[in-house]
Design a protein around this motif. Structure first.
Motif, PDB file in Angstrom:
ATOM      1  N   ARG B 145     -16.298   4.320 -12.168  1.00 24.56           N
ATOM      2  CA  ARG B 145     -16.188   3.030 -12.837  1.00 24.56           C
ATOM      3  C   ARG B 145     -17.503   2.278 -12.771  1.00 24.56           C
ATOM      4  NH1 ARG B 145     -10.297   2.495 -11.714  1.00 24.56           N
ATOM      5  NH2 ARG B 145     -10.400   0.300 -11.175  1.00 24.56           N
ATOM      6  N   GLY B 146     -18.552   2.983 -12.436  1.00 24.76           N
ATOM      7  CA  GLY B 146     -19.873   2.361 -12.478  1.00 24.76           C
ATOM      8  C   GLY B 146     -20.394   1.849 -11.150  1.00 24.76           C
ATOM      9  N   ASP B 147     -19.589   1.974 -10.087  1.00 28.82           N
ATOM     10  CA  ASP B 147     -20.093   1.515  -8.792  1.00 28.82           C
ATOM     11  C   ASP B 147     -21.082   2.531  -8.226  1.00 28.82           C
ATOM     12  OD1 ASP B 147     -16.729   0.571  -8.250  1.00 28.82           O
ATOM     13  OD2 ASP B 147     -18.389  -0.800  -8.674  1.00 28.82           O
ATOM     14  N   ASN B 148     -21.879   2.078  -7.258  1.00 28.59           N
ATOM     15  CA  ASN B 148     -22.882   2.980  -6.696  1.00 28.59           C
ATOM     16  C   ASN B 148     -22.308   4.046  -5.801  1.00 28.59           C
ATOM     17  OD1 ASN B 148     -25.004   1.778  -7.913  1.00 28.59           O
ATOM     18  ND2 ASN B 148     -25.481   0.409  -6.204  1.00 28.59           N
ATOM     19  N   VAL B 149     -21.240   3.658  -5.125  1.00 35.01           N
ATOM     20  CA  VAL B 149     -20.601   4.612  -4.231  1.00 35.01           C
ATOM     21  C   VAL B 149     -19.106   4.590  -4.474  1.00 35.01           C
ATOM     22  CG1 VAL B 149     -22.279   4.460  -2.348  1.00 35.01           C
ATOM     23  CG2 VAL B 149     -20.358   2.858  -2.425  1.00 35.01           C
ATOM     24  N   THR B 150     -18.434   5.520  -3.815  1.00 35.86           N
ATOM     25  CA  THR B 150     -16.980   5.504  -3.840  1.00 35.86           C
ATOM     26  C   THR B 150     -16.526   5.032  -2.475  1.00 35.86           C
ATOM     27  OG1 THR B 150     -16.878   7.277  -5.446  1.00 35.86           O
ATOM     28  CG2 THR B 150     -14.938   6.951  -4.083  1.00 35.86           C
ATOM     29  N   GLU B 151     -15.708   3.995  -2.455  1.00 31.31           N
ATOM     30  CA  GLU B 151     -15.274   3.425  -1.186  1.00 31.31           C
ATOM     31  C   GLU B 151     -13.760   3.392  -1.120  1.00 31.31           C
ATOM     32  OE1 GLU B 151     -16.738  -0.535  -0.486  1.00 31.31           O
ATOM     33  OE2 GLU B 151     -15.535  -0.803   1.331  1.00 31.31           O
ATOM     34  N   ILE B 152     -13.240   3.973  -0.049  1.00 31.03           N
ATOM     35  CA  ILE B 152     -11.799   3.964   0.205  1.00 31.03           C
ATOM     36  C   ILE B 152     -11.549   3.069   1.406  1.00 31.03           C
ATOM     37  CG2 ILE B 152      -9.798   5.362   0.857  1.00 31.03           C
ATOM     38  CD1 ILE B 152     -11.162   7.770  -0.372  1.00 31.03           C
ATOM     39  N   ARG B 153     -10.624   2.143   1.241  1.00 29.76           N
ATOM     40  CA  ARG B 153     -10.327   1.212   2.334  1.00 29.76           C
ATOM     41  C   ARG B 153      -9.018   1.649   2.980  1.00 29.76           C
ATOM     42  NH1 ARG B 153     -13.211  -1.885   5.211  1.00 29.76           N
ATOM     43  NH2 ARG B 153     -12.218  -3.735   6.075  1.00 29.76           N
ATOM     44  N   MET B 154      -9.029   1.775   4.295  1.00 32.09           N
ATOM     45  CA  MET B 154      -7.818   2.181   5.004  1.00 32.09           C
ATOM     46  C   MET B 154      -7.404   1.114   5.987  1.00 32.09           C
ATOM     47  SD  MET B 154      -8.203   6.256   5.655  1.00 32.09           S
ATOM     48  CE  MET B 154      -6.563   6.308   6.309  1.00 32.09           C
ATOM     49  N   LYS B 155      -6.138   0.718   5.909  1.00 31.00           N
ATOM     50  CA  LYS B 155      -5.645  -0.327   6.814  1.00 31.00           C
ATOM     51  C   LYS B 155      -4.441   0.186   7.589  1.00 31.00           C
ATOM     52  CE  LYS B 155      -3.740  -5.005   6.724  1.00 31.00           C
ATOM     53  NZ  LYS B 155      -4.645  -5.759   7.613  1.00 31.00           N
ATOM     54  N   PHE B 156      -4.498  -0.008   8.888  1.00 31.56           N
ATOM     55  CA  PHE B 156      -3.392   0.373   9.752  1.00 31.56           C
ATOM     56  C   PHE B 156      -2.295  -0.682   9.629  1.00 31.56           C
ATOM     57  CE2 PHE B 156      -1.458   2.491  13.270  1.00 31.56           C
ATOM     58  CZ  PHE B 156      -0.822   1.514  14.013  1.00 31.56           C
ATOM     59  N   ILE B 157      -1.083  -0.225   9.299  1.00 30.01           N
ATOM     60  CA  ILE B 157       0.018  -1.175   9.167  1.00 30.01           C
ATOM     61  C   ILE B 157       0.824  -1.226  10.451  1.00 30.01           C
ATOM     62  CG2 ILE B 157       2.045  -1.832   7.807  1.00 30.01           C
ATOM     63  CD1 ILE B 157      -0.368  -1.791   6.050  1.00 30.01           C
ATOM     64  N   LYS B 158       1.364  -0.052  10.843  1.00 35.02           N
ATOM     65  CA  LYS B 158       2.127  -0.029  12.093  1.00 35.02           C
ATOM     66  C   LYS B 158       2.370   1.409  12.532  1.00 35.02           C
ATOM     67  CE  LYS B 158       6.517   0.151   9.749  1.00 35.02           C
ATOM     68  NZ  LYS B 158       7.907  -0.140   9.734  1.00 35.02           N
ATOM     69  N   ARG B 159       2.812   1.515  13.725  1.00 32.76           N
ATOM     70  CA  ARG B 159       3.198   2.797  14.287  1.00 32.76           C
ATOM     71  C   ARG B 159       4.626   3.101  13.804  1.00 32.76           C
ATOM     72  NH1 ARG B 159      -0.126   5.129  16.756  1.00 32.76           N
ATOM     73  NH2 ARG B 159       0.404   7.107  17.706  1.00 32.76           N
ATOM     74  N   ILE B 160       4.854   4.378  13.453  1.00 31.53           N
ATOM     75  CA  ILE B 160       6.195   4.752  13.007  1.00 31.53           C
ATOM     76  C   ILE B 160       6.930   5.406  14.150  1.00 31.53           C
ATOM     77  CG2 ILE B 160       7.491   6.140  11.332  1.00 31.53           C
ATOM     78  CD1 ILE B 160       5.008   6.152   9.587  1.00 31.53           C
ATOM     79  N   GLU B 161       8.195   5.015  14.329  1.00 30.89           N
ATOM     80  CA  GLU B 161       9.000   5.608  15.397  1.00 30.89           C
ATOM     81  C   GLU B 161       9.201   7.082  15.106  1.00 30.89           C
ATOM     82  OE1 GLU B 161       8.612   2.520  17.328  1.00 30.89           O
ATOM     83  OE2 GLU B 161       9.722   4.210  18.159  1.00 30.89           O
ATOM     84  N   GLU B 162       9.131   7.899  16.138  1.00 33.45           N
ATOM     85  CA  GLU B 162       9.165   9.336  15.912  1.00 33.45           C
ATOM     86  C   GLU B 162      10.463   9.879  15.364  1.00 33.45           C
ATOM     87  OE1 GLU B 162       6.162  10.923  18.897  1.00 33.45           O
ATOM     88  OE2 GLU B 162       7.158  12.730  18.119  1.00 33.45           O
TER      89      GLU B 162
END
Lengths: 158, 169
Positions: B145-162
């Motif tokens: 889309r014309g940006d210089n780099v490709t950036e992926i943002r990752m956010k931790f939401i919560k721990r999932i019960e096993e």
């Protein structure tokens, strides 16, 4: 090898996607096979284009088929075709004794009915590759005991 | 012989093309790519753990490093950099100088909201869910889309019960 994994996972998901997106799986089976085959065709064309940019012209049809069996198969599946047979009248049978895309499915006769879906893309790949090398063909595949399978190439005179 | 990644790249391109035919708008295609990525991710994690014999990550920082330096390297042959950590340490960016999915790809004009590589977001989300982490993953920059780099943002939401089953979508 790890770098084969992305394609294999993607290929599997592709099959799931194409199979899911039909309301009536029975009647749509043929159409799904065709869709997968057509996708393989375009990919095969693209691959061959990149692979043969700097290669000299092929001597003849047999030369082309040997290229498919050795170089092309190695590039795509990290191994060569195990056996190539021909009747010297435009029909070639390529045998892969341990076809990569089937080895995860089963060993033996289990899930045999699913095999066509797992072969369609590759049939297209071969047909597309040949097409870009100036060879028109019909490619089909058959499996009797997984993971061995045979690809049959019928050259069409243009 | 050329690297096998071309097969993957070309196949991915064929998939996106097919999805664009099947769905009316980019948003639908993006969703579908994410869903397919998720389905791949929940299985890929097993493959990854088997190949890498990485133990449980102690924290999100370690997770980020494993994703960038081990997983991306192993499967896509590229190592994104991990940057832009949030103060709370629950959000970071992966910056890809080169994105193997987009070799030789140009977005046609009428697809400017298409997130071409959105499969990757689904893969990361699905894989991490299998190791008990709920995360949000999205593209914030895209070279297509014309940006210089490709950036992926990752956010931790919560721990999932096993013991909660994670289903396929």
């Amino acid at each position: 090898m790890a770098d084969e994994a992305p394609f294999q996972f993607l290929h599997n998901e592709l099959i799931q996607y194409i199979s899911k997106s039909t309301e009536n799986p029975e009647t749509e089976h043929g159409r799904n096979i065709t869709k997968l085959e057509n996708m393989g065709f375009r990919v095969g064309q693209g691959l061959i284009e990149r692979m043969t940019k700097d290669t000299a012209r092929f001597k003849d049809e047999l030369d082309v088929m040997k290229f498919i069996c050795k170089d092309f198969w190695t590039c795509v599946f990290k191994k060569q075709i195990d056996n190539l047979r021909t009747n010297h009248q435009g029909i070639y049978v390529l045998q892969d004794n341990k076809f990569r895309l089937l080895s995860q499915l089963s060993a033996g006769k289990q899930y045999l009915e699913l095999a066509p879906k797992y072969l369609a893309f590759t049939c297209g790949l071969v047909r597309g590759g040949l097409s870009n090398l100036g060879v028109k063909s019909i490619v089909t595949a058959e499996v009797s005991i997984m993971p061995a399978c045979k690809f049959q190439v019928m050259i069409q005179k243009m | 012989m050329r690297k096998n990644s071309e097969l993957f790249t070309l196949t991915y391109g064929a998939l996106v093309t097919q999805l664009c035919k099947d769905y009316e708008n980019d948003e639908e295609v993006n969703k579908q790519l994410d869903k397919m990525g998720y389905n791949i991710g929940v299985r890929l994690i097993e493959d990854f753990l088997a190949r890498s014999s990485i133990g449980r990550c102690q924290d999100f920082r370690e997770t980020a490093d494993v994703i960038a330096k081990v997983a991306f390297k192993m499967y896509l042959g590229t190592t994104p950099s991990v940057t832009n950590w949030s103060p709370a340490g629950d959000e970071f960016s992966l910056i890809l100088e080169n994105n193997p999915l987009v070799d030789f790809v140009e977005l046609p004009d009428n697809h400017n909201t298409l997130i071409y590589s959105n499969l990757l977001c689904g893969v990361l989300r699905g894989a991490l869910e299998m190791v008990q982490m709920a995360v949000d993953v999205r593209f914030v920059q895209d070279t297509l889309r014309g940006d210089n780099v490709t950036e992926i943002r990752m956010k931790f939401i919560k721990r999932i019960e096993e013991n909660l089953p994670a289903g396929d979508e």
